[in-house]
Design a protein around this motif. Structure first.
Motif, PDB file in Angstrom:
ATOM      1  N   ALA A 163       0.831  -1.205   0.000  1.00 40.63           N
ATOM      2  CA  ALA A 163       0.000   0.000   0.000  1.00 40.63           C
ATOM      3  C   ALA A 163       0.867   1.258   0.000  1.00 40.63           C
ATOM      4  CB  ALA A 163      -0.941  -0.008   1.195  1.00 40.63           C
ATOM      5  N   SER A 202      -2.226   1.083  -6.055  1.00 42.10           N
ATOM      6  CA  SER A 202      -3.626   0.772  -6.336  1.00 42.10           C
ATOM      7  C   SER A 202      -4.211   1.639  -7.445  1.00 42.10           C
ATOM      8  CB  SER A 202      -4.473   0.905  -5.066  1.00 42.10           C
ATOM      9  OG  SER A 202      -4.399   2.228  -4.555  1.00 42.10           O
ATOM     10  N   SER A 232      -0.503 -10.502  -2.697  1.00 41.52           N
ATOM     11  CA  SER A 232      -1.033  -9.153  -2.847  1.00 41.52           C
ATOM     12  C   SER A 232      -2.186  -9.143  -3.838  1.00 41.52           C
ATOM     13  CB  SER A 232       0.065  -8.204  -3.341  1.00 41.52           C
ATOM     14  OG  SER A 232      -0.467  -6.958  -3.743  1.00 41.52           O
ATOM     15  N   PHE A 255      -2.999  -7.053  -6.077  1.00 38.12           N
ATOM     16  CA  PHE A 255      -2.754  -6.039  -7.107  1.00 38.12           C
ATOM     17  C   PHE A 255      -3.478  -6.342  -8.415  1.00 38.12           C
ATOM     18  CE2 PHE A 255      -0.329  -4.704 -10.822  1.00 38.12           C
ATOM     19  CZ  PHE A 255      -0.223  -3.337 -10.615  1.00 38.12           C
ATOM     20  N   ASN A 294      -7.379  -5.857  -8.240  1.00 37.79           N
ATOM     21  CA  ASN A 294      -7.767  -4.538  -7.762  1.00 37.79           C
ATOM     22  C   ASN A 294      -7.233  -3.427  -8.658  1.00 37.79           C
ATOM     23  OD1 ASN A 294      -8.868  -2.725  -5.690  1.00 37.79           O
ATOM     24  ND2 ASN A 294      -6.746  -2.283  -5.207  1.00 37.79           N
ATOM     25  N   ALA A 295      -5.917  -3.279  -8.701  1.00 36.98           N
ATOM     26  CA  ALA A 295      -5.307  -2.176  -9.448  1.00 36.98           C
ATOM     27  C   ALA A 295      -5.383  -2.380 -10.948  1.00 36.98           C
ATOM     28  CB  ALA A 295      -3.845  -2.019  -9.021  1.00 36.98           C
ATOM     29  N   LEU A 349     -10.922   3.657  -5.551  1.00 37.72           N
ATOM     30  CA  LEU A 349      -9.941   2.618  -5.873  1.00 37.72           C
ATOM     31  C   LEU A 349      -8.528   3.174  -5.745  1.00 37.72           C
ATOM     32  CD1 LEU A 349     -10.233   0.232  -8.954  1.00 37.72           C
ATOM     33  CD2 LEU A 349      -8.047   0.955  -8.009  1.00 37.72           C
ATOM     34  N   GLY A 368      -7.457   3.651  -2.212  1.00 43.42           N
ATOM     35  CA  GLY A 368      -7.470   2.458  -1.372  1.00 43.42           C
ATOM     36  C   GLY A 368      -8.689   2.367  -0.485  1.00 43.42           C
ATOM     37  N   ARG A 424     -11.542  -1.829  -2.324  1.00 41.58           N
ATOM     38  CA  ARG A 424     -10.619  -2.859  -2.825  1.00 41.58           C
ATOM     39  C   ARG A 424     -11.444  -3.928  -3.539  1.00 41.58           C
ATOM     40  NH1 ARG A 424      -9.639  -1.725   2.240  1.00 41.58           N
ATOM     41  NH2 ARG A 424     -10.492  -3.693   2.993  1.00 41.58           N
TER      42      ARG A 424
END
Length: 365
Positions: free
Chosen positions: A48, A53, A85, A87, A90-91, A114, A117, A120
Motif C-alpha cells: 500500500a 492501487s 497481494s 494487485f 484490484n489495481a 480505488l 485504497g 478494494r
C-alpha cells in the motif's frame, strides 16, 4: 524500431523490486502463506505504501494514469517475490472494468476510491473466460443468481467485479445480502481464490459501454497478460536460484555448475524464458496501441509463458536435486505460483483455442 521499457518503467520496476525484497522476504511470505495475519498485514502495508492501487486509474480520477504495460512490470515483480497481494484484481482488472464499462457517474464514484485504497476489488471472471456446466451467474432485475468459481483475490476485498453469463459486468459489495464466499484451497497459498454463491444479490451493472461483452473480452485478455507477467517474474527468480545453487553445491570435489549437463539445463531455462518477456511486453502494449490485436496477443503470451514457466519450474527444481522438493529451500512457492497461474483464466489448450477462434479458425466463441 527499438522496443523496450522506458526509463520511468525501469525505475518503477526497480523500486517495487527493492521494496518487495524486504517486505516479501521468503520467511515473511512463508508465514503469510501459513495464515499468519501479522505477516500478511505487514506485506499489505508495504505494498500500500508504494501507492500502486491507482496505477491504471486515469489522472482525472486521482490515479497515475499509466497503462497495462506498467501494471505488467509491477506484476512481474510481485511474481518474482511470490507476494501475497491483491494487485492484479484490484489495481489492474477493476480499474479497467470501471474505466471502460462504467458510466461517468460510476467512474466519478468508484475510481477515486480505488486509487485512494478506500475500495478494494476482487474479480470473478472465470466463467466468462471458459464456460463451466456447474457454474455461472445470471442477472435479472439488478440482481445476480448463480455461482462463480476461482474469484481472484477476495481476501481483503470490499467489492467484486462479476461477469454474468451474457458477459456483462456488475459491481457487488462483498458484504451484500445473499452473497456467500467460500475460500478455495489451491496448491498456491500465496494467492486467494474463492467460490462466490449469489442468491438474488443486489448488483450495480456497469452499463456505460456500447458493447459490454467486448469490454469483458478485453478484461479477460488483460488478466491473461498480468498472469503471464507474474509467471515471468516467478520463473526468472527460479532460474536465479538454480544458478546460485549450482555455483555453491559440490559433488566429487567440484561445484555442480561446472558440469556440462547442469550448464545446459540452466542455459535452456534462460533461453526459453527470455522471449516471453518481449511477448508479454508487446501484448500489454497492444491494449491501447493496437486494440484489435490485443486479445490474440494476450492469449499467445499467456499460453506460451504458461508452458515455458512449467518447464522452468520443473527444471530449476531438478537442478537443486532432492533438496529442491523440501520446504527448507522454499522453491515450491514459486513452483506452485506458476502452476496456478497456468490454469487461471484458461489453461494453455483453452487459451490457444480462443486465439484460434479469434483469428477465424474453428467455431466462433
Amino acid at each position: 524500431m527499438e522496443f523496450g521499457l522506458s526509463d520511468d518503467q525501469r525505475m518503477l520496476q526497480e523500486t517495487v523490486d527493492r521494496a518487495l525484497a524486504v517486505a516479501a522476504d521468503l520467511e515473511i511470505v512463508r508465514k503469510a502463506a501459513g495464515d499468519d495475519a501479522a505477516a500478511q498485514a505487514a506485506i499489505d502495508d508495504a505494498v500500500a505504501a508504494l501507492g500502486l492501487s491507482g496505477i491504471m486509474v486515469p489522472e482525472a480520477h486521482g490515479g497515475a494514469g499509466l497503462g497495462l504495460l506498467d501494471a505488467a512490470v509491477v506484476q512481474e515483480m510481485l511474481g518474482r517475490h511470490v507476494t501475497p497481494s491483491p494487485f492484479m484484481a484490484n489495481a489492474g482488472l477493476a480499474a479497467i472494468a470501471i474505466a471502460r464499462a462504467g458510466t461517468p457517474a460510476q467512474q466519478d464514484t468508484w475510481l477515486p476510491k480505488l486509487a485512494a485504497g478506500d475500495a478494494r476489488f476482487a474479480a470473478a471472471l472465470s466463467e466468462a473466460a471458459g464456460a463451466r456446466e456447474t457454474a455461472g451467474v445470471s442477472a435479472e432485475g439488478g440482481r445476480l443468481t448463480g455461482k462463480a468459481l476461482f474469484a481472484l483475490e477476495t481476501r481483503s476485498a470490499t467489492h467484486v467485479i462479476v461477469a454474468d453469463r451474457e458477459r456483462k459486468l456488475h459491481l457487488v459489495a462483498m458484504d451484500a445480502a445473499g452473497l456467500t464466499a467460500h475460500r478455495m484451497r489451491s496448491i498456491d497459498r500465496t494467492r486467494e481464490t474463492a467460490e462466490l454463491v449469489f442468491d438474488s444479490v443486489e448488483a450495480e451493472p456497469l452499463d456505460g459501454a456500447n458493447d459490454p461483452a467486448a469490454v469483458t473480452h478485453d478484461l479477460i485478455a488483460a488478466g491473461r497478460v498480468l498472469l503471464a507477467a507474474d509467471t515471468l517474474g516467478a520463473g526468472q527468480r527460479m532460474i536465479e536460484k538454480a544458478v546460485a545453487y549450482a555455483m555453491e553445491r559440490e559433488q566429487f570435489g567440484r561445484t555442480i555448475g561446472s558440469f556440462q549437463a547442469v550448464k545446459h539445463l540452466c542455459a535452456e531455462m534462460a533461453a526459453r524464458l527470455e522471449p516471453c518477456r518481449s511477448l508479454i511486453w508487446f501484448a500489454a502494449h497492444t491494449m491501447d496501441a493496437e486494440p484489435d490485436e490485443f486479445p490474440v496477443m494476450a492469449a499467445l503470451a499467456k499460453s506460451h509463458t504458461a508452458e515455458t514457466g512449467t518447464f522452468v519450474a520443473r527444471t530449476a527444481t531438478e537442478v537443486h536435486g532432492g533438496m529442491g522438493f523440501t520446504d527448507l529451500m522454499g522453491l515450491h512457492y514459486w513452483f506452485k505460483r506458476i502452476g496456478l497461474n497456468r490454469q487461471l483464466l484458461g489453461g494453455p489448450e483453452t487459451v490457444r483455442a480462443d486465439a484460434a477462434r479469434m483469428q477465424g479458425y474453428g467455431d466462433a466463441a
